[in-house]
Every structure is written in structure tokens, then in C-alpha cells.
Enzyme design. Structure first.
Site, short mmCIF file in Angstrom:
data_model
loop_
_atom_site.label_atom_id
_atom_site.label_comp_id
_atom_site.label_asym_id
_atom_site.label_seq_id
_atom_site.Cartn_x
_atom_site.Cartn_y
_atom_site.Cartn_z
CE LYS A 203 34.01 22.30 -35.71
NZ LYS A 203 34.84 22.35 -36.91
CD GLU A 209 42.75 30.79 -25.40
OE1 GLU A 209 42.14 29.68 -25.43
OE2 GLU A 209 43.83 30.97 -25.99
N GLY A 260 35.98 26.23 -37.89
CA GLY A 260 35.82 27.42 -37.06
C GLY A 260 35.95 28.71 -37.86
NE ARG A 261 41.19 27.82 -41.57
CZ ARG A 261 41.46 26.67 -40.97
NH1 ARG A 261 41.21 26.51 -39.68
NH2 ARG A 261 41.98 25.65 -41.64
CD GLU A 347 43.49 28.54 -37.45
OE1 GLU A 347 43.93 28.35 -36.31
OE2 GLU A 347 42.35 28.98 -37.66
CG HIS A 378 48.29 59.25 -44.15
ND1 HIS A 378 48.65 60.54 -44.47
CD2 HIS A 378 47.16 58.99 -44.87
CE1 HIS A 378 47.77 61.03 -45.33
NE2 HIS A 378 46.86 60.11 -45.60
CE LYS A 493 44.13 25.22 -29.46
NZ LYS A 493 42.98 24.53 -30.03
C1 G6Q Z 1 39.55 27.96 -36.78
C2 G6Q Z 1 40.31 27.36 -35.71
C3 G6Q Z 1 40.35 28.13 -34.40
C4 G6Q Z 1 39.11 27.96 -33.53
C5 G6Q Z 1 39.41 28.47 -32.13
C6 G6Q Z 1 38.24 28.37 -31.21
O1 G6Q Z 1 39.35 27.43 -37.84
O2 G6Q Z 1 39.90 26.05 -35.53
O3 G6Q Z 1 40.61 29.48 -34.59
O4 G6Q Z 1 38.03 28.63 -34.08
O5 G6Q Z 1 40.50 27.79 -31.60
O6 G6Q Z 1 37.80 27.06 -31.11
P1 G6Q Z 1 36.42 26.71 -30.48
O7 G6Q Z 1 35.35 27.33 -31.31
O8 G6Q Z 1 36.34 25.21 -30.44
O9 G6Q Z 1 36.43 27.29 -29.09
#
Ligand code: G6Q
Length: 523
Positions: A203, A209, A260-261, A347, A378, A493
């Protein structure tokens, strides 16, 4: 000002929680009770007779929803009002309009903001359709690598796995999320890049990463004399570093008002699901999510499954004080689902201040965890039945298998055995067992409820996603916390970047603690 603690209903519920119903008593859990404490919407049944609730408790929980204006806040969220904020402090200060990513069906939200957002989302859908048509007609790609992390990975991946039985026969899907080079290396070993579409989901377009893994894959493409601009598409916000027409084959957009989530139904999930399963599957998934979005606005609390789930969760968390919640799908297809809900919930609700910036004096989000049943039986169900902590359980089940392939063995099919186990656990946890041998005593009164649908289809999967998204939003509204930001991930971070700078010899700023840990890299 602690609003949650000051509601009249909170006081009432505190009193009721001193003597919750004893489900182990004969005559407590009856067939009539199972019938009474059940509800339904969008093809889902919600069975909660095995929660420690009574009519009184449900009435007070309904009062709590009313006093906290939960339904109105939900409406404001879906209307596109700013719900992601902390009063009088700098905050993200924006709407959380993920419902607009699927508001293309009946009863579209008439608010201008929601309409405008849905319009933008529909543009992306049309772009996606055109893109799929082109790459399909050219038969260019057999494989897809998704590169993204957190919200840009968990939701799309869990939902792809959930519908994998519909995967087109000639496509292969791969995921790279971690910055662990071994994950990237193994994926790159398994693909022919010439026939591979790479989807970078970020986003912000700034995630360490994801950018690192993009660089690795880009480098590999170049080594193989392939043009990255013909293989890589991106999903990010307009203007992000990934929004570069020269570098990418196509760029799909999401906006800052989609967390994002909460982005699975946006292009974040859309590109993957359409490529792997076909656009129609993705569309049905959206239709399902939309169905539950609308049901979430139902003023009748008992027919509003996300609100019902939220209230029962609050009863277990704030009044019976259970610290965790297990999500147990009796469906192998939902194998990564608990991980997605874990992020969605933890989160959103790993928060200790309210929307006024005050430290709260009540519990907020529980620890969410889980695995599919029956495997979980199990494994950790021992603790669920006889451990010293009580773990409420949210079961998910389906009457029919996804593939239709099943086998009758000793009088029942596997699907029937799966369901029998789900119902058995639900009853056993509630009823417990008396025995003269203390090791065989099951205390019972361990609450759980069941979300049950006919089959795990794209539609029901959409409903399920929306159920959890809104259950969580309702809880945040009632607790008066901001469910839509994630400030708690920043410190780690920033600290990692300081250590990385030391490793790269880029930082002249001393960082003795980081250096002391780095000294341990010597063996
Ligand atoms: C979700 C968070 C987080 C995010 C990741 C990736 O609500 O904000 O999990 O989705 O850190 O972020 P980007 O999509 O910006 O790479």
C-alpha cells in the site's frame, strides 16, 4: 473519561457476570436452548447456546450496543466518515471504507463519500478485467508470485488457500512475504520466470521486506535477460514509489482509506484471486462480503451476526475476563484463516488507549489464535478441556464438502465425521464431565459458539470475511478505541532500521546496544 466503564449496561453486566449460567447443571443446556440461542444471516447460522449467556445477559449486551451507539458508528464507517482517529492528537485521521471495495450490488450506500469510493474501486475492477483478458489471450503467464507482507499477504493468501479447489488447472501460485532469503530462494527455484507474473503488493510502497524481495526478483529477471517492466505489476496507493509506469506492466490502486488488513476485497486480493481462480470467483466473493456488510446494518441485534459476535466476545473478555480466543475452523481449506483473523483482530485491538488518548481501565483485544479441527483436537484441545485457563472458542463449520468428493466409511462420510466432531467439541466444552478420578474430570462451562454454513464457496467466504471485519469494528466502537491504526508496529521498524544502518556502515550515530547484539554474529 472512560466511556465503556460508565455505561449503565456495563454495571449491569458486571453484576450478571458474578453468577453466569452453569451449563453443566442438568436442564441448563437443552434442545430448546440450542434453538433459542441461534440466529441467521447471509446463509450463515450462528449457534451460541453454549456461551454462558442468558436472556438477561443478551438484553444487557443489547443495551450496551445501544448506549455505545455501535450501530450508528458502523453506519458512519460505511458512509465514509472519519473513524480512524485519536481526538486532539496527530493520527491517521481518515475513513475506513473497505466496504466500498464491494459495494457494487443491491442497496448501494447512498452517501456521497461511499459512492465516490465505490466508483474508484469499480474503475480498478474494470482495469483488472481488461488486464486479465489481455494476459489470458496472450497466454503469457503460468505462474504468479505474490510479494507482500502483513495485510498485503495474510488476507490474500488465506483466501486463495480457502478456494484453492477452484484453481485453474494450468496456473501455479507462489508467495514471498518474509525478508528471510530462504523463502525467496525456494520460490525462485520453483518457477520459470519467463512465464511468471510478479505481483508486488505494498500500500505504501515503502515496506522493507517487500522492496527487498522485489529487488531480488527484479535482479533475477534481469539476469535471465527478461524485462521486469513486462513481468511485474504493482498494487499500491497512487503516487507511491510503486506507482511508476516505466517500471511496471500495470499498476493497480488502493487508497489510504482502505487499511492494509482490511484490503483483501480490494485489488490486494483481487489480482491474485482473479488470476488463480477466475474473475467470476472474485466477484462472487465480493458479493458475499457485500451481503454481510448490509446485514451488519440490521438494527435487530439478534439478526446482526457481526454485532452478536462482538457482544459475546465482549461478555467473555470484559466480564468473564478470558484473555484469549481460539478460532477453530472445521475446514482444511481455512488452514490460514486463523492467521488472517489473528492479524485483523490483534492489530486492530492491541490497544491500550481510547480515542481520547486516555489509558483504558478495561480489557481490550484478546489474544487470537487457532488451527483447523479436527487436527487441533489432537494437539492443544487438552488444554481447552482441562487446562487452568478458560479459552472461548469460535468454531466455523460447513455441512457440505467443497469438492463434493467424499467417502462413506463405516456408515458416515468424512464430512459427517468432521461435523460430528465439531458438535461434540462444542457440547463437551460446555457440559464437561464428572468423575471420581480427578484426572478424568472436565470442569465444563467453557464457552464456544458455531458459525455454520452449507458450503465454503466464494460467496460464503466473502460473508465470513465481512463477519470478522465488522465484529472487530463493532468491538472497537463499543470499547471506544481506534481499531484502524497500528502505531504499535512502528518502534520495532525504527529500531530495525537503526541496526540495519549499523550493519551497512551507514550510521555514524553510535548505537551501543545494537552493536552489543551485533557482536554476537561472530562465531
Ligand atoms: C495492516 C498493516 C500492515 C501492513 C504491512 C504491509 O493493516 O498496516 O500489516 O499491511 O505492514 O504494508 P504495505 O502494504 O504498505 O507494504
Amino acid at each position: 473519561m472512560h466511556m465503556f466503564s460508565q455505561y449503565h449496561a456495563t454495571e449491569k453486566l458486571k453484576k450478571l457476570a458474578q453468577h453466569p449460567i452453569d451449563l453443566t447443571q442438568p436442564g441448563s443446556l437443552t434442545p430448546e436452548r440450542i434453538q433459542k440461542f441461534s440466529s441467521a444471516a447471509c446463509g450463515f447460522k450462528f449457534l451460541y447456546a453454549t456461551e454462558r449467556v442468558t436472556e438477561h445477559v443478551m438484553q444487557s449486551l443489547t443495551d450496551l450496543a445501544r448506549e455505545s451507539n455501535a450501530l450508528n458508528q458502523m453506519k458512519q464507517m460505511q458512509d465514509g466518515e472519519v473513524v480512524n482517529f485519536i481526538h486532539n492528537f496527530p493520527s491517521e485521521n481518515r475513513p475506513a471504507l473497505h466496504t466500498a471495495t464491494r459495494d457494487f450490488f443491491e442497496n448501494q450506500n447512498p452517501s456521497e463519500k461511499a459512492k465516490e469510493a465505490a466508483h474508484l474501486c469499480l474503475n480498478e475492477i474494470n482495469k483488472l478485467k481488461a488486464f486479465m483478458k489481455t494476459i489470458e489471450s496472450e497466454n503469457r503467464f503460468t505462474d504468479l508470485i505474490m510479494i507482500g507482507i502483513g495485510g498485503s499477504d495474510l488476507g490474500p493468501r488465506a483466501h486463495f488457500i480457502a478456494l484453492q479447489h477452484l484453481k485453474k488447472p494450468n496456473v501455479n501460485i507462489h508467495f514471498i512475504s518474509n525478508i528471510d532469503p530462504d523463502e525467496t530462494a525456494l520460490v525462485l527455484r520453483s518457477v520459470n520466470l519467463k512465464k511468471t507474473l510478479v505481483v508486488i503488493v505494498s500500500k505504501t510502497g515503502t515496506t522493507l521486506e517487500t522492496l527487498t524481495n522485489e529487488a531480488i526478483v527484479r535482479n533475477r529477471l534481469e539476469q535471465e535477460k527478461l524485462d521486469p517492466a513486462k513481468h511485474i505489476v504493482t498494487i499500491s496507493m497512487p503516487g507511491s514509489p510503486l506507482d511508476n509506469p516505466e517500471k511496471y506492466l500495470e499498476r493497480f490502486y488502493i487508497w489510504d482509506w482502505i487499511g492494509g488488513r482490511f484490503s483483501t476485497t480490494a485489488m490486494v486480493g483481487g489480482v491474485l484471486l482473479s488470476f488463480a481462480l477466475g474473475f467470476d470467483v472474485y466477484w462472487e466473493f465480493l458479493r458475499g462480503a457485500n451481503c454481510m456488510d448490509k446485514a451488519t446494518l440490521n438494527m435487530d441485534v439478534k439478526q446482526n451476526l457481526p454485532l452478536l459476535g462482538a457482544l459475546i466476545g465482549i461478555w467473555n473478555r470484559n466480564f468473564l475476563h478470558y484473555p484469549t480466543l481460539a478460532i477453530i475452523p472445521y475446514s482444511q481449506a481455512l488452514t490460514r484463516y486463523p492467521a488472517h483473523i489473528q492479524q485483523l483482530d490483534m492489530e486492530s485491538h492491541g490497544k491500550r488507549i481510547d480515542i481520547y488518548g486516555n489509558t483504558v481501565n478495561y480489557e481490550t483485544g484478546p489474544v487470537i489464535w487457532g488451527e483447523p479441527g479436527t487436527n487441533a483436537q489432537h494437539s492443544f484441545f487438552q488444554l481447552l478441556h482441562q487446562g487452568t485457563d478458560v479459552v472461548p472458542v469460535e468454531f466455523i463449520g460447513f455441512t457440505e464438502s467443497q469438492t463434493g468428493e467424499d467417502f462413506k466409511f463405516e456408515g458416515t462420510t468424512s464430512q459427517e465425521k468432521l461435523l460430528a466432531n465439531l458438535f461434540a467439541q462444542n457440547l463437551a466444552l460446555a457440559l464437561g464431565q464428572k468423575n471420581d478420578n480427578p484426572n478424568k474430570v472436565f470442569p465444563g462451562n467453557r464457552p464456544s459458539h458455531i458459525l455454520l454454513a452449507k458450503q465454503l464457496t466464494p460467496f460464503t467466504l466473502g460473508c465470513l470475511l465481512s463477519y470478522f471485519e465488522h465484529k472487530i469494528a463493532f468491538q472497537g466502537f463499543i470499547w471506544n478505541i481506534n481499531s484502524f491504526d497500528q502505531e504499535g508496529v512502528q518502534l520495532g521498524k525504527v529500531t530495525a532500521n537503526k541496526i540495519i544502518a549499523r550493519l551497512a556502515n551507514k550510521s555514524s550515530e553510535p548505537y551501543p546496544l545494537g552493536d552489543a547484539l551485533l557482536a554476537n554474529l561472530e562465531f
